[in-house]
Design a protein around this motif. Structure first.
Motif, PDB file in Angstrom:
ATOM      1  N   GLU A  94      -7.467  -2.150  -2.001  1.00 44.10           N
ATOM      2  CA  GLU A  94      -7.832  -1.336  -0.850  1.00 44.10           C
ATOM      3  C   GLU A  94      -9.293  -1.581  -0.474  1.00 44.10           C
ATOM      4  O   GLU A  94     -10.056  -2.200  -1.224  1.00 44.10           O
ATOM      5  N   GLY A 115       1.947   4.753  -3.857  1.00 45.22           N
ATOM      6  CA  GLY A 115       2.185   4.618  -2.425  1.00 45.22           C
ATOM      7  C   GLY A 115       1.686   3.311  -1.868  1.00 45.22           C
ATOM      8  O   GLY A 115       1.256   3.247  -0.708  1.00 45.22           O
ATOM      9  N   HIS A 117       1.239   0.214   0.091  1.00 47.05           N
ATOM     10  CA  HIS A 117       1.846  -0.193   1.360  1.00 47.05           C
ATOM     11  C   HIS A 117       2.290  -1.651   1.234  1.00 47.05           C
ATOM     12  O   HIS A 117       1.613  -2.583   1.680  1.00 47.05           O
ATOM     13  N   GLU A 124      13.263   4.854   8.394  1.00 41.66           N
ATOM     14  CA  GLU A 124      12.771   5.886   7.475  1.00 41.66           C
ATOM     15  C   GLU A 124      13.617   5.921   6.204  1.00 41.66           C
ATOM     16  O   GLU A 124      14.848   5.950   6.267  1.00 41.66           O
ATOM     17  N   GLN A 135       3.866  15.315  -0.161  1.00 36.10           N
ATOM     18  CA  GLN A 135       4.321  15.428   1.218  1.00 36.10           C
ATOM     19  C   GLN A 135       4.255  16.875   1.705  1.00 36.10           C
ATOM     20  O   GLN A 135       3.694  17.168   2.755  1.00 36.10           O
ATOM     21  N   SER A 143       3.797  11.919   4.199  1.00 35.03           N
ATOM     22  CA  SER A 143       2.585  11.098   4.160  1.00 35.03           C
ATOM     23  C   SER A 143       2.961   9.627   4.098  1.00 35.03           C
ATOM     24  O   SER A 143       4.074   9.260   3.705  1.00 35.03           O
ATOM     25  N   SER A 144       2.034   8.763   4.472  1.00 31.60           N
ATOM     26  CA  SER A 144       2.302   7.322   4.436  1.00 31.60           C
ATOM     27  C   SER A 144       2.514   6.844   3.001  1.00 31.60           C
ATOM     28  O   SER A 144       3.302   5.928   2.750  1.00 31.60           O
ATOM     29  N   MET A 145       1.817   7.483   2.021  1.00 31.24           N
ATOM     30  CA  MET A 145       2.010   7.102   0.619  1.00 31.24           C
ATOM     31  C   MET A 145       3.418   7.447   0.157  1.00 31.24           C
ATOM     32  O   MET A 145       4.073   6.662  -0.526  1.00 31.24           O
ATOM     33  N   TRP A 146       3.861   8.636   0.532  1.00 23.16           N
ATOM     34  CA  TRP A 146       5.203   9.080   0.134  1.00 23.16           C
ATOM     35  C   TRP A 146       6.257   8.162   0.745  1.00 23.16           C
ATOM     36  O   TRP A 146       7.206   7.745   0.093  1.00 23.16           O
ATOM     37  N   ARG A 147       6.079   7.808   2.000  1.00 25.06           N
ATOM     38  CA  ARG A 147       7.026   6.920   2.683  1.00 25.06           C
ATOM     39  C   ARG A 147       7.053   5.553   2.017  1.00 25.06           C
ATOM     40  O   ARG A 147       8.122   4.992   1.738  1.00 25.06           O
ATOM     41  N   SER A 148       5.862   4.993   1.740  1.00 24.97           N
ATOM     42  CA  SER A 148       5.791   3.666   1.126  1.00 24.97           C
ATOM     43  C   SER A 148       6.393   3.664  -0.272  1.00 24.97           C
ATOM     44  O   SER A 148       7.060   2.703  -0.676  1.00 24.97           O
ATOM     45  N   HIS A 397      -9.930   4.113   1.512  1.00 25.32           N
ATOM     46  CA  HIS A 397      -9.098   3.387   2.461  1.00 25.32           C
ATOM     47  C   HIS A 397      -9.837   2.865   3.685  1.00 25.32           C
ATOM     48  O   HIS A 397      -9.263   2.109   4.467  1.00 25.32           O
TER      49      HIS A 397
END
Length: 489
Positions: A94, A115, A117, A124, A135, A143-148, A397
């Protein structure tokens, strides 16, 4: 090097509920330290200590290596010692950590932890019904971390696909390839057992088989879950420690196979521990650094002494790792490094310090000795009276913002900045832990730190030690003001 490894979940530190025979084997093959403490928290501040052999947290928060920093792997590289990093620790890749791995002769990246990326999944992911996650604790949706993290898990159907497995596979490859050579340094570093506690069923089955509750493997913040959910999260952590143990065993097997015990220094440790419900919290940073986080497992085998199967009680820290490694290769320790070579501590428990500092930028400033732990908080209203001193203005980040950079001053540096001026940038309290106030604990009578003591006499003694330690660190002036300390005492 593991991440978030809690010594209280290792059998060689007294936990007989966790299956970790290779940590027990390691303890017999090395020296086990009972008073290893963190320094600068959390992840990348600790890595900066690993490189520089000095504290980070009083001058700057999370960020890259500075132009004036001494880097232990880079010093090795410049002196003909081949240094190699293998890691799945996502923060190296990062913006706020992106120049640590370049200090090594070579490096290998393993993707997919937490998370990260990593995998490109447009649709999704399908999320399970959860007990608690980052989240919904934030109240801002997914959150983007949770999604990734859930996108990444689609590519990890088997244990061999998990990042930790790949890290140790690459570590085995390096050792098998290079064990017969001289003058090399290998850093095998896995993010596990850091949360989320993503672990396969055959490990979890050692600890539970009939959990019927909601998905819960990413605990953070206050403990608000049911007793069953809490137990489930702890069992997953135990299972992940068992997976860590299995992989540690692969390295110990290679030490036996190639007789590396004859001439190879081995350090096994972690950046910090992890709260698993103690004190009413999960994790770290959002609460004072209690012993579950601050007191870390550490094992060292040093072929200079060949000492093994003993314990040491001297206070040591991560700032000691770099000097130990440099001296092992007969290299001088830079004057800016504050740590010490632990050779004689390994051999005969020779102390290298009476007191140890530790903490996170803007939080409590802590000092510990054999008798007491003292945690000093900001005075009310002064939580944000603090500055970053840096020439690399990046957070985890992203870079510092235009607004805060517009308030930057260029000021004289410190004893370790090698004559360079530095940017002085206004900062803010990141974790909000100062509301806990000052805390004083008796290490021997209350090792679990559940009963803070009130003793103005002892507190004054610890304050004097804290001020002296901060002076030795060349602490910024506003740190004394923030903490309500009289520097001239």
């Amino acid at each position: 090097m593991f991440d978030s490894l809690n010594s209280r979940f290792l059998p060689c530190y007294g936990n007989n509920e966790v299956y970790a025979p290779n940590f027990e084997r390691l303890s017999r093959k090395s020296v086990k330290f009972n008073n290893s403490y963190v320094g600068s928290m959390p992840c990348m501040p600790a890595r900066r200590e690993l490189h520089t052999g000095r504290y980070n947290f009083l001058h700057r928060e999370w960020g890259p290596m500075e132009p004036f920093d001494n880097s232990m792997p880079e010093i090795l590289k410049k002196n003909g010692i081949y240094s190699h990093l293998i890691s799945d620790h996502i923060h190296y890749w990062e913006e706020g950590g992106g120049n640590y791995h370049t200090k090594y002769s070579s490096w290998e990246i393993v993707r997919g932890q937490e998370g990260d990326h990593w995998k490109g999944v447009v649709k999704e992911p399908v999320y399970p019904e959860v007990a608690s996650t980052p989240q919904n604790q934030s109240g801002t949706g997914v959150s983007s971390m949770w999604r990734s993290d859930w996108a990444n898990r689609e590519y990890m159907h088997f244990e061999k696909d998990q990042p930790m497995s790949e890290v140790f596979k690459l570590g085995e490859e390096f050792i098998n390839k290079n064990s017969g050579e001289d003058n090399w340094f290998l850093q095998i570093e896995t993010f596990d057992p850091h949360e989320p506690f993503f672990v396969k069923e055959h490990y979890l089955n050692k600890y539970e088989k009939d959990y019927k509750g909601k998905h819960f493997d990413w605990p953070r913040g206050r403990v608000t879950e049911t007793e069953e959910e809490v137990k489930h999260a702890i069992n997953q952590y135990k299972a992940l420690v068992t997976m860590c143990d299995k992989n540690l065993g692969k390295i110990l097997d290679l030490f036996d196979l190639h007789n590396l015990w004859d001439d190879t220094l081995l350090i096994v440790g972690t950046d910090h521990g992890f709260l698993l419900g103690e004190h009413g919290y999960w994790g770290k940073n959002q609460m004072p650094y209690y012993n579950e986080v601050a007191k870390t497992p550490l094992f060292i085998y040093d072929p200079r002494t060949k000492t093994k199967d003993v314990e040491r009680n001297s206070i040591v820290q991560m700032i000691d790792w770099a000097p130990t490694i440099l001296n092992f290769f007969h290299l001088d320790i830079p004057s800016e490094m504050q740590g010490s070579d632990l050779k004689d501590t390994v051999k005969e428990d020779k102390p290298v310090r009476d007191n140890a500092l530790f903490g996170a930028f803007s939080g409590h400033v802590n000092i510990v000795n054999d008798e007491y732990t003292y945690m000093r908080a900001s005075e009310p209203g002064r939580e944000n009276d603090i500055f970053n001193y840096t020439l690399m203005p990046c957070y985890m980040h992203h870079a510092f913002g235009i607004n805060e950079l517009s308030k930057t001053e260029l000021v004289d540096g410190f004893s370790f900045t090698k004559g360079l001026k530095v940017m002085k940038v206004p900062a803010k309290d990141k974790y909000g832990v100062n509301s806990f106030g000052n805390l004083l604990f008796d290490n021997k009578k209350d090792p679990n730190q559940v009963k803070p003591i009130k003793s103005p006499e002892i507190e004054n003694i610890m304050i004097e030690k804290l001020i002296l330690a901060m002076k030795n660190e060349d602490s910024p002036e506003e740190q004394y003001t923030r903490l309500g300390l009289n520097k001239e005492n």
